[in-house]
Design a protein around this motif. Sequence first.
Motif, PDB file in Angstrom:
ATOM      1  N   PHE A  27       1.075  -1.332   0.392  1.00  0.00           N
ATOM      2  CA  PHE A  27      -0.049   0.604  -0.284  1.00  0.00           C
ATOM      3  C   PHE A  27       0.283   1.064  -0.222  1.00  0.00           C
ATOM      4  O   PHE A  27       2.322   1.248   0.737  1.00  0.00           O
ATOM      5  CB  PHE A  27      -0.800   0.001   1.169  1.00  0.00           C
ATOM      6  CG  PHE A  27      -2.031  -0.952   0.919  1.00  0.00           C
ATOM      7  CD1 PHE A  27      -3.616  -0.442   0.513  1.00  0.00           C
ATOM      8  CD2 PHE A  27      -2.495  -2.267   1.497  1.00  0.00           C
ATOM      9  CE1 PHE A  27      -4.459  -1.437   0.567  1.00  0.00           C
ATOM     10  CE2 PHE A  27      -3.128  -3.452   1.339  1.00  0.00           C
ATOM     11  CZ  PHE A  27      -4.680  -2.541   0.531  1.00  0.00           C
ATOM     12  N   VAL A  28       0.274   2.060  -0.565  1.00  0.00           N
ATOM     13  CA  VAL A  28       0.799   3.799  -1.216  1.00  0.00           C
ATOM     14  C   VAL A  28       2.079   3.928   0.753  1.00  0.00           C
ATOM     15  O   VAL A  28       2.867   4.452   0.717  1.00  0.00           O
ATOM     16  CB  VAL A  28       0.498   4.875  -1.113  1.00  0.00           C
ATOM     17  CG1 VAL A  28       1.050   6.486  -1.065  1.00  0.00           C
ATOM     18  CG2 VAL A  28      -0.230   4.063  -2.401  1.00  0.00           C
ATOM     19  N   PHE A  29       1.156   4.056   1.368  1.00  0.00           N
ATOM     20  CA  PHE A  29       1.405   4.495   3.041  1.00  0.00           C
ATOM     21  C   PHE A  29       2.321   3.641   3.989  1.00  0.00           C
ATOM     22  O   PHE A  29       1.969   3.546   5.152  1.00  0.00           O
ATOM     23  CB  PHE A  29       0.485   5.217   3.784  1.00  0.00           C
ATOM     24  CG  PHE A  29      -0.050   6.501   3.038  1.00  0.00           C
ATOM     25  CD1 PHE A  29       0.640   7.247   2.798  1.00  0.00           C
ATOM     26  CD2 PHE A  29      -1.622   6.053   2.175  1.00  0.00           C
ATOM     27  CE1 PHE A  29       0.389   8.722   1.741  1.00  0.00           C
ATOM     28  CE2 PHE A  29      -1.673   7.370   1.543  1.00  0.00           C
ATOM     29  CZ  PHE A  29      -1.625   8.598   1.890  1.00  0.00           C
ATOM     30  N   ASN A  30       2.617   2.499   3.062  1.00  0.00           N
ATOM     31  CA  ASN A  30       2.938   1.104   3.852  1.00  0.00           C
ATOM     32  C   ASN A  30       4.609   1.549   4.840  1.00  0.00           C
ATOM     33  O   ASN A  30       4.852   1.270   5.605  1.00  0.00           O
ATOM     34  CB  ASN A  30       2.957  -0.232   3.360  1.00  0.00           C
ATOM     35  CG  ASN A  30       4.246  -0.225   2.134  1.00  0.00           C
ATOM     36  OD1 ASN A  30       4.996   0.771   2.078  1.00  0.00           O
ATOM     37  ND2 ASN A  30       3.971  -1.042   2.031  1.00  0.00           N
ATOM     38  N   SER A  31       5.049   2.190   4.076  1.00  0.00           N
ATOM     39  CA  SER A  31       6.540   2.706   4.152  1.00  0.00           C
ATOM     40  C   SER A  31       7.236   3.469   5.925  1.00  0.00           C
ATOM     41  O   SER A  31       7.157   2.799   6.747  1.00  0.00           O
ATOM     42  CB  SER A  31       7.385   3.148   3.551  1.00  0.00           C
ATOM     43  OG  SER A  31       8.461   3.353   3.842  1.00  0.00           O
ATOM     44  N   GLY A  32       6.521   4.840   5.957  1.00  0.00           N
ATOM     45  CA  GLY A  32       7.097   5.914   6.688  1.00  0.00           C
ATOM     46  C   GLY A  32       5.590   5.128   7.867  1.00  0.00           C
ATOM     47  O   GLY A  32       6.752   4.553   9.243  1.00  0.00           O
ATOM     48  N   PRO A  33       4.352   5.201   8.043  1.00  0.00           N
ATOM     49  CA  PRO A  33       3.330   5.106   8.925  1.00  0.00           C
ATOM     50  C   PRO A  33       3.996   4.000  10.373  1.00  0.00           C
ATOM     51  O   PRO A  33       3.946   3.204  11.197  1.00  0.00           O
ATOM     52  CB  PRO A  33       2.533   5.319   8.738  1.00  0.00           C
ATOM     53  CG  PRO A  33       2.712   6.001   7.473  1.00  0.00           C
ATOM     54  CD  PRO A  33       3.644   5.842   6.792  1.00  0.00           C
ATOM     55  N   THR A  34       4.235   2.252   8.960  1.00  0.00           N
ATOM     56  CA  THR A  34       4.060   1.345   9.744  1.00  0.00           C
ATOM     57  C   THR A  34       6.039   1.633  10.564  1.00  0.00           C
ATOM     58  O   THR A  34       5.873   0.587  11.805  1.00  0.00           O
ATOM     59  CB  THR A  34       4.720   0.241   8.669  1.00  0.00           C
ATOM     60  OG1 THR A  34       3.918   0.352   7.250  1.00  0.00           O
ATOM     61  CG2 THR A  34       4.657  -1.183   9.007  1.00  0.00           C
ATOM     62  N   LYS A  35       6.620   2.212  10.286  1.00  0.00           N
ATOM     63  CA  LYS A  35       8.241   2.008  10.569  1.00  0.00           C
ATOM     64  C   LYS A  35       7.906   2.238  12.279  1.00  0.00           C
ATOM     65  O   LYS A  35       8.714   2.022  13.364  1.00  0.00           O
ATOM     66  CB  LYS A  35       9.068   2.274   9.994  1.00  0.00           C
ATOM     67  CG  LYS A  35       9.184   1.715   8.959  1.00  0.00           C
ATOM     68  CD  LYS A  35      10.643   2.047   7.611  1.00  0.00           C
ATOM     69  CE  LYS A  35      11.116   1.573   6.885  1.00  0.00           C
ATOM     70  NZ  LYS A  35      10.115   1.385   5.446  1.00  0.00           N
ATOM     71  N   ILE A  36       7.137   3.786  12.248  1.00  0.00           N
ATOM     72  CA  ILE A  36       6.979   4.157  13.335  1.00  0.00           C
ATOM     73  C   ILE A  36       6.487   3.933  14.569  1.00  0.00           C
ATOM     74  O   ILE A  36       6.300   3.813  15.400  1.00  0.00           O
ATOM     75  CB  ILE A  36       6.581   5.843  12.866  1.00  0.00           C
ATOM     76  CG1 ILE A  36       6.950   6.715  11.758  1.00  0.00           C
ATOM     77  CG2 ILE A  36       6.121   6.882  13.891  1.00  0.00           C
ATOM     78  CD1 ILE A  36       6.783   7.691  11.334  1.00  0.00           C
TER      79      ILE A  36
END
Length: 287
Positions: free
Chosen positions: A106-115
């Motif tokens: 999904f588009v937003f899987n990078s930053g929010p998942t890690k945070i």
Amino acid sequence: MLPAWLLPERLWGPLWRGIARIPVFTNRRAIARSADTIQAALGEVDRRRAEGIARDLRAAIYEMRMQDLRAWRPGGWRPRMVLEGEQHLKDALALGKGAVLWLAPFVFNSGPTKIAIHEKGYRVSHLSSPQHGFSETRFGVSYLNRVRCIPEDRYLAERVVFDRHAPASAMRRLMRAVKSGNVASIVAASTEGSDLVKGPIFGGRLPVAIGAPRLAGLTGAPMLPVFTVRDPALGFRVIVEPPIVLDLHLAADERVVAAAAEFLRRSEPWVRRYPEQWRAWSKWRRA
């Protein structure tokens, strides 16, 4: 940089969705191709809705770039988000074999998942492509992509960059992390690895990188699907689902094919609910 730093985050989505509907700012042929795929896969959507999904996906990708730039502002980027299903991760780690997170593209899987996972105190080793960021050129990989990677690295124990010429080295590093009782995360996108299988979804086929089930099979660590989406009411939702159980009675290759099929089966409800956030439409093909 200036809009990302100065504009309130609540305006980013409407801004880019509006821009995506101005013909001069979008490739009409690309939108039409994406709409064709979306209609063929989902079936029940009309042409106007399919083109709207394609344009909203393009807008979300540009909004993600604003998130990357906002992360460089003093204080960083602090999105509203919630980690759901954390108990599944706790239960997996309690077995003492670490855990493997299989992230949906999904588009937003990078930053929010890690945070979200970092803020709960987990140490994550993340498999990353050299092209992760803005560019696939040699210059972009060396310099431009750092704009995304450096802020993300604040939330990782380590970033393991996949090398297509020496794929085993990345797997060895991830195995060490998992065997130490920590978490490894791998995106299921076809760009994240050299070993792919084509799994069934929406009556068609989609190539899926199978590093996660391979890692889980080698270490015995539980493998949990993760879906990160933006919800209008809740902000970013990072959803950890129950583990996909690998069938040890199957041969290794059959095992990863079955795991990919199960992962895509679980993906369908999330894609139907948030189709404008799924980045894999361009890879989907009719069966």
